[in-house]
Scaffold this motif. Sequence first.
Motif, mmCIF file in Angstrom:
data_model
loop_
_atom_site.group_PDB
_atom_site.id
_atom_site.type_symbol
_atom_site.label_atom_id
_atom_site.label_comp_id
_atom_site.label_asym_id
_atom_site.label_seq_id
_atom_site.Cartn_x
_atom_site.Cartn_y
_atom_site.Cartn_z
ATOM 1 N N VAL A 114 24.634 33.840 69.439
ATOM 2 C CA VAL A 114 23.756 34.836 68.830
ATOM 3 C C VAL A 114 24.597 36.027 68.366
ATOM 4 O O VAL A 114 25.450 36.532 69.100
ATOM 5 C CB VAL A 114 22.678 35.287 69.833
ATOM 6 N N GLY A 115 24.361 36.459 67.121
ATOM 7 C CA GLY A 115 25.114 37.565 66.545
ATOM 8 C C GLY A 115 26.225 37.126 65.618
ATOM 9 O O GLY A 115 26.728 37.935 64.818
ATOM 10 N N ASP A 116 26.627 35.844 65.689
ATOM 11 C CA ASP A 116 27.678 35.347 64.794
ATOM 12 C C ASP A 116 27.155 35.229 63.361
ATOM 13 O O ASP A 116 25.974 34.940 63.134
ATOM 14 C CB ASP A 116 28.178 33.974 65.252
ATOM 15 N N ARG A 117 28.045 35.424 62.407
ATOM 16 C CA ARG A 117 27.678 35.277 61.000
ATOM 17 C C ARG A 117 28.065 33.887 60.516
ATOM 18 O O ARG A 117 29.186 33.419 60.758
ATOM 19 C CB ARG A 117 28.377 36.323 60.136
ATOM 20 N N LEU A 118 27.118 33.234 59.836
ATOM 21 C CA LEU A 118 27.368 31.909 59.277
ATOM 22 C C LEU A 118 27.407 31.994 57.760
ATOM 23 O O LEU A 118 26.644 32.741 57.142
ATOM 24 C CB LEU A 118 26.263 30.930 59.702
ATOM 25 N N THR A 119 28.298 31.224 57.181
ATOM 26 C CA THR A 119 28.371 31.073 55.739
ATOM 27 C C THR A 119 28.106 29.610 55.404
ATOM 28 O O THR A 119 28.177 28.747 56.287
ATOM 29 C CB THR A 119 29.758 31.493 55.217
ATOM 30 N N PRO A 120 27.772 29.305 54.144
ATOM 31 C CA PRO A 120 27.539 27.898 53.797
ATOM 32 C C PRO A 120 28.735 27.028 54.186
ATOM 33 O O PRO A 120 29.889 27.411 53.996
ATOM 34 C CB PRO A 120 27.342 27.945 52.278
ATOM 35 N N GLN A 121 28.417 25.904 54.781
ATOM 36 C CA GLN A 121 29.402 24.928 55.266
ATOM 37 C C GLN A 121 30.120 25.379 56.543
ATOM 38 O O GLN A 121 31.165 24.832 56.896
ATOM 39 C CB GLN A 121 30.431 24.578 54.185
ATOM 40 N N SER A 122 29.533 26.360 57.251
ATOM 41 C CA SER A 122 30.071 26.706 58.569
ATOM 42 C C SER A 122 29.897 25.525 59.509
ATOM 43 O O SER A 122 28.832 24.889 59.542
ATOM 44 C CB SER A 122 29.337 27.914 59.152
ATOM 45 N N VAL A 123 30.937 25.224 60.290
ATOM 46 C CA VAL A 123 30.859 24.134 61.260
ATOM 47 C C VAL A 123 30.250 24.687 62.555
ATOM 48 O O VAL A 123 30.816 25.567 63.203
ATOM 49 C CB VAL A 123 32.252 23.541 61.534
ATOM 50 N N LEU A 124 29.072 24.165 62.914
ATOM 51 C CA LEU A 124 28.396 24.600 64.137
ATOM 52 C C LEU A 124 28.987 23.940 65.369
ATOM 53 O O LEU A 124 29.024 24.540 66.448
ATOM 54 C CB LEU A 124 26.901 24.263 64.071
ATOM 55 N N GLY A 125 29.393 22.703 65.229
ATOM 56 C CA GLY A 125 29.897 21.961 66.371
ATOM 57 C C GLY A 125 29.907 20.481 66.078
ATOM 58 O O GLY A 125 30.020 20.074 64.915
ATOM 59 N N GLU A 126 29.756 19.687 67.136
ATOM 60 C CA GLU A 126 29.822 18.234 67.002
ATOM 61 C C GLU A 126 28.761 17.568 67.861
ATOM 62 O O GLU A 126 28.378 18.096 68.907
ATOM 63 C CB GLU A 126 31.197 17.710 67.431
ATOM 64 N N VAL A 127 28.352 16.395 67.407
ATOM 65 C CA VAL A 127 27.500 15.513 68.204
ATOM 66 C C VAL A 127 28.346 14.323 68.643
ATOM 67 O O VAL A 127 29.025 13.698 67.814
ATOM 68 C CB VAL A 127 26.282 15.021 67.392
ATOM 69 N N HIS A 128 28.328 14.024 69.937
ATOM 70 C CA HIS A 128 29.044 12.873 70.497
ATOM 71 C C HIS A 128 27.995 11.859 70.923
ATOM 72 O O HIS A 128 27.238 12.108 71.873
ATOM 73 C CB HIS A 128 29.902 13.309 71.691
#
Length: 434
Positions: free
Chosen positions: A384-398
Motif C-alpha cells: 500500500v502506497g507504492d506507485r504502479l505504472t503500466p506493465q509494473s510487475v506485481l509478482g508471480e504465481v507458482h
Amino acid sequence: MRTVDLIWKKREGGELTAAEIHFLIQGFVDGTIPDYQMSAWCMAVYFQGMTFEECTALTLEMAHSGAVVDLSAIPGIKVDKHSTGGVGDKTSLVLLPMVAAAGVPVAKMSGRGLGHTGGTLDKLESLPGVSTALNRDAFLAQVSRIGIALAGQTGNLVPADKKLYGLRDVTATVESIPLIASSIVSKKLAAGADAVVLDVKFGDGAFMSQYDKAVELARTMVEIGKRAGRRFIAVLSDMNQPLGNAIGNSLEVAEAIATLQNQGPADLTELCSILGGYMIWLGEKADGPEQGKELALEMLRSGKAFAKFREMVAAQGGAPESLDHPERLAAAPFIQEVVFPGEGWVERVDCRALGLTAMTLGAGRARLDDVIRPEVGLTLKVKVGDRLTPQSVLGEVHAASPDVAARAAREVLNAIHLASKPVAKQPLIAAVIS
C-alpha cells in the motif's frame, strides 16, 4: 448442581463461579454433559459475554483438562509466542531463532494451517527431512540442549479446548471473544512458558478483521494471563496486506531464510525485531523492549540467528546445508509473472482474497484432511502506497498448471485497488498492550 440451571444463569447475564465452570468443563470432557447442553451454554456466552473472573476460571479448567508441559528443568525464563494468524505470516521461522540466539529458551508448539492463513508446521516441513512430530521427552531435551524447538502439540494437551472448539465450529459460536481468548491462553498455559508475547493481527487478512475487536481480544488475553500468574504482552499488527512478499510454504521458507540472512522484506524484519524485543526483555536478557529489539537485530546482522535456525533444522532431522540453497526447495512446475495494466498508487490490497487464491492453488487447506502442496503459492512485490505504472510487475504465481496459474493471476490483479493520487503508507504496529 444442574447443567440447565447454569445455562439459564448465563443466558440471563449472570456470572458463573469457578466451581460452576469446573462442573461444566469436567462434565463436558467426561461425557456426562451432552453436546446439546454445552452448545446452549456457548450460545449464551456468545450473547452475554463473560467477566475476566469467568474467563480465567474457564482458561485454567481447559489448560488442566489434560497433560501440562513442565519446562522448569530448563534453565532461564521460557518465553513463548502466539500469532492469531495472517497471510504470508512466516514470523515464527525468523523470530524464534533470533530470540534463542539471544539466550532466551524457546519451546514452541505450533499448529497446522486452515483456511486462508498458513500454518507454521506446514511451512517448516517444506524443508527436506524436517520432522515436527517430537514426543515430549525429545521436545524438552532439544530445548535444553540447543535452546529452541518448534513442534506440533505433544500428548494430551487441552482436550477440553479441542472438544469445545469442535462444538463451537458447528454451532456458530466461534466468534466469541471470551471463548477465543480462553482457547488461545489455555494452550499457552498448558505449553508451560513463563511469559508469552501475542501477535494479535487485525485487518482484511486477519481472523479478527475489526481493529476494536482485535484490541478487545488482546486485552482479554493479557488480563487472563496476568490473573493466571504469567506475563503476557500483546502487539497489534496490521494484516490489511500480506506480511513480506511470499504466500505459500516453500516460498515463505525461502523468504524466512533470506530474512535470517538480513536480506528479507522490511516489514517482516520490523515485526520480528519488535516481537523479538519484547520476548528478549521478558526473558530478562535486555533492560527493556527497545534494547531487546536492538539485540534481536544484532542476532540477524551477526549471523547468529541463522546459525541457530540451522541448528534447529539439523536437530529435527533436516539437512542444514539445504538452507544454503533455498532455490532448490520444492518448485512449482509453472510460474507466471503478474503484470499490472494500469497506473496509480496502491490504495488497498484484498489480503484475504490473496490468501484464498494461494489456498486454491494448494498452499492451504479448506479441510483438515486436505493435502498441502509446498511448492505452490504467490509472491507480491508491492505494498500500500507504492506507485504502479503500466506493465509494473506485481509478482508471480507458482502453480501446478498454466490454466490454474492464469486464473490465479487474474485473481491477484483483482486484489489490487488503485487511487489516482498518492496514498500514505500505514504503520505496521498499531498498539502494544501489557
